[in-house]
Design a protein around this motif. Structure first.
Motif, PDB file in Angstrom:
ATOM      1  N   VAL A   7      54.815 -28.370  48.468  1.00  0.00           N
ATOM      2  CA  VAL A   7      53.357 -28.431  48.546  1.00  0.00           C
ATOM      3  C   VAL A   7      52.851 -28.000  49.928  1.00  0.00           C
ATOM      4  O   VAL A   7      51.735 -27.493  50.047  1.00  0.00           O
ATOM      5  N   SER A   8      53.672 -28.142  50.955  1.00  0.00           N
ATOM      6  CA  SER A   8      53.259 -27.712  52.297  1.00  0.00           C
ATOM      7  C   SER A   8      52.992 -26.208  52.358  1.00  0.00           C
ATOM      8  O   SER A   8      52.215 -25.745  53.192  1.00  0.00           O
ATOM      9  N   ASP A   9      53.619 -25.430  51.455  1.00  0.00           N
ATOM     10  CA  ASP A   9      53.358 -23.989  51.418  1.00  0.00           C
ATOM     11  C   ASP A   9      51.910 -23.677  51.057  1.00  0.00           C
ATOM     12  O   ASP A   9      51.394 -22.625  51.413  1.00  0.00           O
ATOM     13  N   LEU A  10      51.271 -24.587  50.347  1.00  0.00           N
ATOM     14  CA  LEU A  10      49.873 -24.366  49.988  1.00  0.00           C
ATOM     15  C   LEU A  10      49.015 -24.238  51.245  1.00  0.00           C
ATOM     16  O   LEU A  10      48.113 -23.418  51.314  1.00  0.00           O
ATOM     17  N   ARG A  11      49.360 -25.002  52.252  1.00  0.00           N
ATOM     18  CA  ARG A  11      48.628 -24.951  53.521  1.00  0.00           C
ATOM     19  C   ARG A  11      49.197 -23.870  54.445  1.00  0.00           C
ATOM     20  O   ARG A  11      48.461 -23.088  55.026  1.00  0.00           O
ATOM     21  N   ASN A  12      50.519 -23.834  54.540  1.00  0.00           N
ATOM     22  CA  ASN A  12      51.162 -22.971  55.535  1.00  0.00           C
ATOM     23  C   ASN A  12      51.325 -21.518  55.108  1.00  0.00           C
ATOM     24  O   ASN A  12      51.428 -20.635  55.961  1.00  0.00           O
ATOM     25  N   LYS A  13      51.391 -21.267  53.809  1.00  0.00           N
ATOM     26  CA  LYS A  13      51.624 -19.905  53.319  1.00  0.00           C
ATOM     27  C   LYS A  13      50.639 -19.557  52.204  1.00  0.00           C
ATOM     28  O   LYS A  13      51.003 -18.978  51.179  1.00  0.00           O
ATOM     29  N   PHE A  14      49.392 -19.908  52.434  1.00  0.00           N
ATOM     30  CA  PHE A  14      48.375 -19.707  51.405  1.00  0.00           C
ATOM     31  C   PHE A  14      48.279 -18.251  50.959  1.00  0.00           C
ATOM     32  O   PHE A  14      48.152 -17.968  49.766  1.00  0.00           O
ATOM     33  N   ALA A  15      48.360 -17.324  51.871  1.00  0.00           N
ATOM     34  CA  ALA A  15      48.240 -15.898  51.523  1.00  0.00           C
ATOM     35  C   ALA A  15      49.341 -15.480  50.553  1.00  0.00           C
ATOM     36  O   ALA A  15      49.087 -14.732  49.600  1.00  0.00           O
ATOM     37  N   GLU A  16      50.555 -15.973  50.774  1.00  0.00           N
ATOM     38  CA  GLU A  16      51.657 -15.648  49.858  1.00  0.00           C
ATOM     39  C   GLU A  16      51.409 -16.242  48.475  1.00  0.00           C
ATOM     40  O   GLU A  16      51.638 -15.586  47.456  1.00  0.00           O
ATOM     41  N   ILE A  17      50.944 -17.475  48.444  1.00  0.00           N
ATOM     42  CA  ILE A  17      50.671 -18.132  47.165  1.00  0.00           C
ATOM     43  C   ILE A  17      49.556 -17.403  46.431  1.00  0.00           C
ATOM     44  O   ILE A  17      49.639 -17.160  45.231  1.00  0.00           O
ATOM     45  N   GLU A  18      48.527 -17.025  47.156  1.00  0.00           N
ATOM     46  CA  GLU A  18      47.410 -16.295  46.556  1.00  0.00           C
ATOM     47  C   GLU A  18      47.891 -14.967  45.957  1.00  0.00           C
ATOM     48  O   GLU A  18      47.453 -14.571  44.878  1.00  0.00           O
ATOM     49  N   GLU A  19      48.801 -14.316  46.629  1.00  0.00           N
ATOM     50  CA  GLU A  19      49.346 -13.049  46.141  1.00  0.00           C
ATOM     51  C   GLU A  19      50.136 -13.259  44.848  1.00  0.00           C
ATOM     52  O   GLU A  19      50.002 -12.487  43.898  1.00  0.00           O
TER      53      GLU A  19
END
Length: 77
Positions: A7-19
Protein backbone atom coordinates in the motif's frame (compact mmCIF):
# COMPACT_ATOMS: atom_id res chain seq x y z
CA UNK A 1 -0.75 -10.98 -14.77
CA UNK A 2 -1.85 -10.03 -11.26
CA UNK A 3 -0.18 -6.88 -10.00
CA UNK A 4 0.33 -6.94 -6.21
CA UNK A 5 2.05 -4.07 -4.44
CA UNK A 6 2.43 -2.77 -0.90
CA UNK A 7 0.00 0.00 0.00
CA UNK A 8 2.97 2.35 0.50
CA UNK A 9 3.44 2.30 -3.30
CA UNK A 10 0.19 4.22 -3.59
CA UNK A 11 1.94 7.18 -1.99
CA UNK A 12 5.53 6.59 -3.09
CA UNK A 13 5.01 5.38 -6.66
CA UNK A 14 1.70 6.91 -7.64
CA UNK A 15 2.80 7.64 -11.22
CA UNK A 16 3.65 3.97 -11.79
CA UNK A 17 0.32 2.85 -10.34
CA UNK A 18 -1.54 5.38 -12.46
CA UNK A 19 0.23 4.05 -15.56
CA UNK A 20 -0.71 0.44 -14.77
CA UNK A 21 -4.39 1.19 -14.11
CA UNK A 22 -4.59 3.20 -17.33
CA UNK A 23 -4.21 -0.18 -19.12
CA UNK A 24 -7.37 -1.41 -17.32
CA UNK A 25 -5.36 -3.72 -15.07
CA UNK A 26 -6.28 -3.53 -11.39
CA UNK A 27 -3.61 -3.33 -8.71
CA UNK A 28 -4.03 -5.29 -5.50
CA UNK A 29 -2.56 -3.46 -2.51
CA UNK A 30 -1.31 -5.18 0.62
CA UNK A 31 -0.55 -4.03 4.14
CA UNK A 32 1.71 -6.20 6.28
CA UNK A 33 1.43 -8.93 3.66
CA UNK A 34 -2.37 -9.07 3.63
CA UNK A 35 -4.66 -7.78 0.90
CA UNK A 36 -6.36 -4.51 1.84
CA UNK A 37 -7.75 -2.94 -1.33
CA UNK A 38 -7.88 -2.90 -5.10
CA UNK A 39 -7.16 0.15 -7.24
CA UNK A 40 -8.67 0.30 -10.72
CA UNK A 41 -9.61 2.85 -13.33
CA UNK A 42 -13.04 4.43 -13.33
CA UNK A 43 -13.69 2.83 -16.72
CA UNK A 44 -12.91 -0.64 -15.39
CA UNK A 45 -15.08 -0.07 -12.31
CA UNK A 46 -17.94 1.11 -14.53
CA UNK A 47 -17.67 -1.96 -16.73
CA UNK A 48 -18.02 -4.13 -13.61
CA UNK A 49 -20.99 -2.27 -12.14
CA UNK A 50 -22.99 -0.95 -15.11
CA UNK A 51 -24.93 -4.19 -15.69
CA UNK A 52 -25.77 -4.46 -11.99
CA UNK A 53 -26.98 -0.87 -11.91
CA UNK A 54 -29.10 -1.47 -15.02
CA UNK A 55 -30.66 -4.58 -13.47
CA UNK A 56 -31.43 -2.74 -10.23
CA UNK A 57 -33.03 0.11 -12.19
CA UNK A 58 -35.20 -2.40 -14.06
CA UNK A 59 -36.20 -4.06 -10.77
CA UNK A 60 -37.12 -0.68 -9.26
CA UNK A 61 -39.22 0.18 -12.29
CA UNK A 62 -40.99 -3.18 -12.15
CA UNK A 63 -41.64 -2.77 -8.42
CA UNK A 64 -43.17 0.67 -9.03
CA UNK A 65 -45.49 -0.73 -11.71
CA UNK A 66 -46.48 -3.92 -9.88
CA UNK A 67 -48.91 -4.24 -6.97
CA UNK A 68 -47.62 -7.63 -5.80
CA UNK A 69 -45.48 -7.51 -2.67
CA UNK A 70 -43.69 -10.44 -1.04
CA UNK A 71 -42.82 -10.97 2.59
CA UNK A 72 -39.22 -11.70 3.57
CA UNK A 73 -40.23 -15.30 4.28
CA UNK A 74 -41.58 -15.68 0.73
CA UNK A 75 -38.42 -14.20 -0.75
CA UNK A 76 -35.84 -16.06 1.33
CA UNK A 77 -37.38 -19.57 1.48
Amino acid sequence: MINIRPVSDLRNKFAEIEEVISTNSPIFLTKNGYGTMVVMSIEQYSSLTDSVEKSLDEADKYADECDVRYSKDEVFT
